[in-house]
Scaffold this motif. Structure first.
Motif, PDB file in Angstrom:
ATOM      1  N   PHE A 206     -17.955   9.206 -31.825  1.00 32.43           N
ATOM      2  CA  PHE A 206     -17.956  10.633 -31.492  1.00 32.43           C
ATOM      3  C   PHE A 206     -16.865  10.923 -30.477  1.00 32.43           C
ATOM      4  O   PHE A 206     -16.084  11.872 -30.614  1.00 32.43           O
TER       5      PHE A 206
ATOM      6  N   PHE B 290     -15.361  23.782 -33.789  1.00 34.14           N
ATOM      7  CA  PHE B 290     -15.772  22.380 -33.802  1.00 34.14           C
ATOM      8  C   PHE B 290     -17.242  22.252 -33.438  1.00 34.14           C
ATOM      9  O   PHE B 290     -18.002  21.528 -34.099  1.00 34.14           O
ATOM     10  N   SER B 291     -17.662  22.968 -32.401  1.00 39.95           N
ATOM     11  CA  SER B 291     -19.061  22.916 -31.989  1.00 39.95           C
ATOM     12  C   SER B 291     -19.979  23.423 -33.090  1.00 39.95           C
ATOM     13  O   SER B 291     -21.020  22.830 -33.368  1.00 39.95           O
TER      14      SER B 291
ATOM     15  N   THR C 141     -13.438  13.036 -31.090  1.00 39.39           N
ATOM     16  CA  THR C 141     -13.199  14.214 -30.258  1.00 39.39           C
ATOM     17  C   THR C 141     -11.840  14.133 -29.561  1.00 39.39           C
ATOM     18  O   THR C 141     -11.157  15.159 -29.411  1.00 39.39           O
TER      19      THR C 141
ATOM     20  N   VAL D   9     -12.771  25.255 -29.990  1.00 42.36           N
ATOM     21  CA  VAL D   9     -13.983  24.680 -29.402  1.00 42.36           C
ATOM     22  C   VAL D   9     -15.204  25.253 -30.117  1.00 42.36           C
ATOM     23  O   VAL D   9     -16.133  24.518 -30.480  1.00 42.36           O
TER      24      VAL D   9
ATOM     25  N   ALA E 117     -16.893  13.368 -36.890  1.00 45.55           N
ATOM     26  CA  ALA E 117     -17.395  12.998 -35.566  1.00 45.55           C
ATOM     27  C   ALA E 117     -18.863  12.585 -35.628  1.00 45.55           C
ATOM     28  O   ALA E 117     -19.294  11.678 -34.919  1.00 45.55           O
TER      29      ALA E 117
ATOM     30  N   ASP F 137     -11.235  21.834 -38.236  1.00 44.99           N
ATOM     31  CA  ASP F 137     -12.356  21.667 -37.322  1.00 44.99           C
ATOM     32  C   ASP F 137     -13.627  21.301 -38.073  1.00 44.99           C
ATOM     33  O   ASP F 137     -14.419  20.487 -37.595  1.00 44.99           O
TER      34      ASP F 137
ATOM     35  N   SER G 212     -15.548  17.827 -37.442  1.00 48.56           N
ATOM     36  CA  SER G 212     -16.921  17.807 -36.942  1.00 48.56           C
ATOM     37  C   SER G 212     -17.798  16.933 -37.836  1.00 48.56           C
ATOM     38  O   SER G 212     -18.709  16.266 -37.353  1.00 48.56           O
TER      39      SER G 212
ATOM     40  N   TRP H  53      -9.490  15.129 -32.161  1.00 45.97           N
ATOM     41  CA  TRP H  53      -9.570  16.570 -32.360  1.00 45.97           C
ATOM     42  C   TRP H  53      -8.814  17.330 -31.264  1.00 45.97           C
ATOM     43  O   TRP H  53      -8.077  18.278 -31.529  1.00 45.97           O
ATOM     44  N   ALA H  54      -9.002  16.866 -30.009  1.00 43.94           N
ATOM     45  CA  ALA H  54      -8.308  17.527 -28.907  1.00 43.94           C
ATOM     46  C   ALA H  54      -6.795  17.380 -29.067  1.00 43.94           C
ATOM     47  O   ALA H  54      -6.043  18.329 -28.822  1.00 43.94           O
TER      48      ALA H  54
ATOM     49  N   VAL I 266     -20.510  20.750 -35.666  1.00 41.32           N
ATOM     50  CA  VAL I 266     -21.435  19.700 -35.244  1.00 41.32           C
ATOM     51  C   VAL I 266     -22.874  20.206 -35.265  1.00 41.32           C
ATOM     52  O   VAL I 266     -23.775  19.537 -35.780  1.00 41.32           O
TER      53      VAL I 266
ATOM     54  N   THR J 132     -18.303  18.291 -25.167  1.00 38.83           N
ATOM     55  CA  THR J 132     -18.329  17.077 -25.984  1.00 38.83           C
ATOM     56  C   THR J 132     -19.569  16.255 -25.683  1.00 38.83           C
ATOM     57  O   THR J 132     -20.250  15.774 -26.602  1.00 38.83           O
TER      58      THR J 132
END
Lengths: 555, 555
Positions: free
Chosen positions: B134, B313-314, B138, B310, B97, B90, B94, B141-142, B317, B395
């Motif tokens: 991006f 990853f968030s 994503t 989630v 992304a 992740d 990130s 990533w998903a 970012v 996202t």
């Protein structure tokens, strides 16, 4: 107070679904289990800080007693578990720690240009700044780790204060490199010291706030009768560095060498004191704390690091370093349509081939950093407790990992400057060697206290021991071999380097096979010597191989 | 087979210390609890995947049945839990992304230069490339998230295959921007498609390997009688995109518009199908799967995302975007000693003041991104299950967060170009608005299914509900207000923007106080209207305020 037990149909329904629903339980930042409690007070530990108390089952508490129920998260003061915030902080700090590698990788040592003294000096200065800022930020990260071993749970205000703490830490690299660029200007020293003082101030605020609301504290401190003593002790540790920097800022106005001396003390004091106590511990034996302050020292602020935070910080550094070169490629190496038309007669292939070495450098860099991460991951999977020396060796390993992109960049550019080729390959081998040998040293250090630090399977004689040894020894041996080969076969240094780059990933993939083969051979040799015509065990049964080798049983 | 039960003094000692030692238990990636099991098959779930089986206490299994004992980690095949590897993935993803935000922030829009059409076009193109990459990363990533819901545990080979998967994904942004820069050159399309095919190939390898060693699989699939069907189903999903790209690569040689059509399908298909099924679900009701393939659909690959991923990853970012501007500052804004001597007559203060706006931009950027992270953190603390729409909105929010550094950079440069000032402030307000409104939309979406997605305390009528609402509504309201003010008080747009930047952090700090005040006022108003001279409740008792407001009880 358990608010969600209020009698209302909505709440009853909610409670029902609470029990039915499978909920991930995260005992992530169990502050006790991170080893910051010294053994002789373990009976005081009633239960882990339930960092995600979403499930009502008391069985989830490892030590049995459920100190926090499911409603705690819904308390009026909005307390929360801290692990996501700490992961985020680790991500931020790993970015900041590696930031000063950017000027190093962007030092434009074009192959046409002579690698003369001035460029060497510039590069050396930038590398030194990188290593120093990495060290400084790691000290700040370690201090942050200790701080949040004191704080058990967080609330909104603490989360915001932590963001402020992060922001002050992000200024360390810039102020440091300013100071280094203008060593005799008071402003440089002054700004760096102001930064350190700001960090200290925010952390003192955090400590003050946490002690003001004791339910936020680590349960052991919370229940202690000497809470005020703890507070003083912790504040003293936090404000030690900023106080020295305050003095340094003062000295900078009229006698700046004294400032530098003070700041060197600030930066190296934690490491020096750790090394000294470790040496003392090895020579004299574990230090018995004075009996009267037994309770006070049970919360050992110089205890082991939280393993999860070491993992998170290391992952951040590995991720950034692995992708460092692709960031540049994405930004700079998309050819300009005008250039393609004019310089390459419309041939995109030719335009891309010009940057071919950069792509190769990226592949090599990602592969090496990824495999070093893999070795780190394998090691820490089996580590129970990360001690101080292990943390320091980890920092050193990470610092060298940061140098890998530069090394690969340089080796990929060799094609145009043959006489530098040998030197560049050697530098790259050296960096890979140091990055991996410090990892190996973590393993060795852990073996010295294997009862505490390692899981049974990887201890000497354990089943996975040989595999772990092989994983961690692979890169040191490969790089050493490559380096030695370049001394003998100077003309083929590049080929040797590329060969190593390609061979090592395959060696990792086939590691288990190779180790079993090696063990079988090692086992067969003495038997061949002792008894004629023995029947070697079938190599197809790995369990028999390993078990019989590691636990010698009569045949 | 429990190797550490072999009778040997070393092992006995090891076992003893196993039980004595406190061990952090991490039930991190409980694949069932991430919600990928649809409710009607829940009785099949025997136990969570014990991702860190270090403790022998069976009580640690939430559902009771201990499917994996403590010796499993020591199995001859070296299986391990996957969560650290997934966190690392992740972090890597990130970074990838957000990589294309770098050219955007580095677009040199110098204040002296006219912000003319060509620069506008360049900036717009780069922003579009950023948003598209991006989105693409994503999607990747998903897909990675789904893949590792199939795989329950990993071993060394899978860890290495995952590194290979990561490396192939890191090439997506570059190949995409190459394709966009050279839209009519087949090579661009070809390279992008090759990248997607390479990703598909590695993921298919991972699936093949995992199914070859079934103990690595998610336990539900492992025990299923239709394992081969699962394998086909999963491979079909994985290879769908690459197959379309293969066709696109073929078309690129003679008719490239068809290639673009196919690739648009690849990129948007997941979102379109998700949105369609969500709309259908909202209108028609939850879809009943056909009875005969009941078991097959119980492992719902289109189910909710793993919340931990989630979060991770968030966090990645947010961390990168928060520190984006300090990376540039550290690299470019340390003044050159020569410049200081010549241009600023040796005054370091003057040299630093020149880059003053950049520091302000960094402060503002870090503060805003940090506070948006804080709102995200507060929200997801109370989220149990992250559904597909929530993932999509997340996202979108993250994509806009990435635009914040650019916005702040531009507003900090306004001082020199007054007529652009208004426009830049408005653009900044718009970006902040969209970044925060999508967060608010996550909250709203979660409220629609609050029984499943949210914890009781934050549901409507819950205690923390009002605070959550306030946290998530603060930035949208503030930015909207600032935008509206600039329409009225055009001359003071800069001041308004700065005021907002300063006011919002304080508002967050005092949020609980302000919300309680607001609730008290809201409560007092009807009572003032209904009954003359009531006694308003003391504002000092927050619990009474909130409780009586949210659970109206007779006074």
């Amino acid at each position: 107070m358990r608010r969600d037990e209020l009698p209302s149909p909505q709440k009853t329904g909610a409670l029902k679904s609470l029990t039915e629903q499978e909920k991930p339980v995260r005992k992530h930042y169990l502050l006790f289990d991170s080893g910051c409690v010294t053994p002789w007070k373990r009976e005081d530990v009633t239960g882990p800080t339930m960092s995600r108390p979403q499930s009502p089952e008391p069985a989830l508490n490892v030590q049995g007693a459920s100190s926090i129920g499911p409603g705690d998260e819904d308390a009026a003061d909005g307390t929360q578990h801290s692990h996501r915030m700490l992961s985020f902080s680790d991500a931020l700090l790993s970015i900041i720690a590696t930031v000063m590698i950017l000027p190093v990788t962007h030092t434009n040592i074009s192959p046409e240009q002579e690698f003369d003294k001035s460029i060497q000096k510039l590069l050396a200065t930038r590398i030194a700044v990188y290593l120093m800022t990495f060290l400084i930020v790691t000290v700040a990260w370690a201090a942050h780790t200790r701080l949040f071993q004191v704080v058990g749970k967080i609330d909104d205000t603490l989360a915001l204060l932590n963001l402020a703490c992060m922001m002050t830490i992000t200024f360390l690299p810039f102020t440091f490199s300013l100071m280094v660029t203008f060593p005799d200007v008071p402003l440089g020293i002054f700004l760096f010291c102001m930064c350190v003082i700001a960090i200290g101030a925010v952390q003192a605020l955090i400590v003050g706030y946490a002690f003001h609301f004791p339910h936020l504290l680590n349960p052991q401190i919370q229940r202690s009768a000497h809470r005020a003593l703890y507070k003083q002790h912790i504040l003293r540790i936090i404000l030690r560095g900023p106080a020295l920097c305050f003095a340094a800022a003062g000295f900078s106005l009229f006698f700046y060498p004294a400032s530098y001396l003070l700041m060197v003390t600030v930066i190296f004091l934690p490491y020096v004191s750790k090394a000294a106590s470790w040496c003392r511990g090895s020579l004299v034996g574990p230090r018995e704390p004075p009996a009267h302050s037994l309770e006070f020292f049970t919360f050992d602020l110089h205890g082991p690091l939280s393993k999860e935070r070491v993992d998170a910080f290391s992952d951040g550094v590995y991720a950034i370093v692995a992708t460092l070169l692709i960031l540049d490629i994405c930004e700079d190496n998309v050819p300009d349509p005008k250039d393609v038309r004019e310089k390459f007669s419309g041939s995109l292939v030719a335009a891309l081939s010009e940057s071919g070495p950069r792509f190769l450098a990226y592949f090599g860099s990602f592969a090496t950093v990824g495999l070093l991460w893999f070795a780190h991951h394998s090691l820490f999977l089996h580590v129970r407790k990360a001690t101080q020396p292990m943390g320091l060796l980890n920092t050193l390993s990470l610092a060298f990992v940061g140098g890998l992109p530069l090394a690969y960049q340089q080796t990929s550019a060799f094609a145009r400057q043959p006489h530098d080729e040998l030197e560049r390959v050697r530098v790259s081998c050296a960096i890979i060697f140091f990055a991996s040998i410090f990892q190996f040293a973590i393993w060795t250090t852990a073996l010295l206290q294997e009862g505490e630090t390692l899981q049974p399977s990887v201890r000497f004689g354990g089943q996975e021991h040989a595999f772990m040894f092989a994983k961690l020894a692979l890169y040191p041996c490969a790089s050493l071999l490559a380096f030695a080969s370049t001394c003998i076969l100077t003309r083929f240094s590049t080929a040797i380097f590329h060969l190593m780059q390609i061979a090592v990933p395959f060696a990792f993939l086939l590691l288990r096979l190779l180790v079993r083969l090696a063990l079988a051979i090692l086992r067969a040799l003495p038997r061949l010597a002792l008894r004629p015509a023995p029947t070697p065990p079938a190599p197809g049964d790995p369990r028999d191989d390993t078990r019989s080798l590691l636990h010698p049983a009569p045949c």
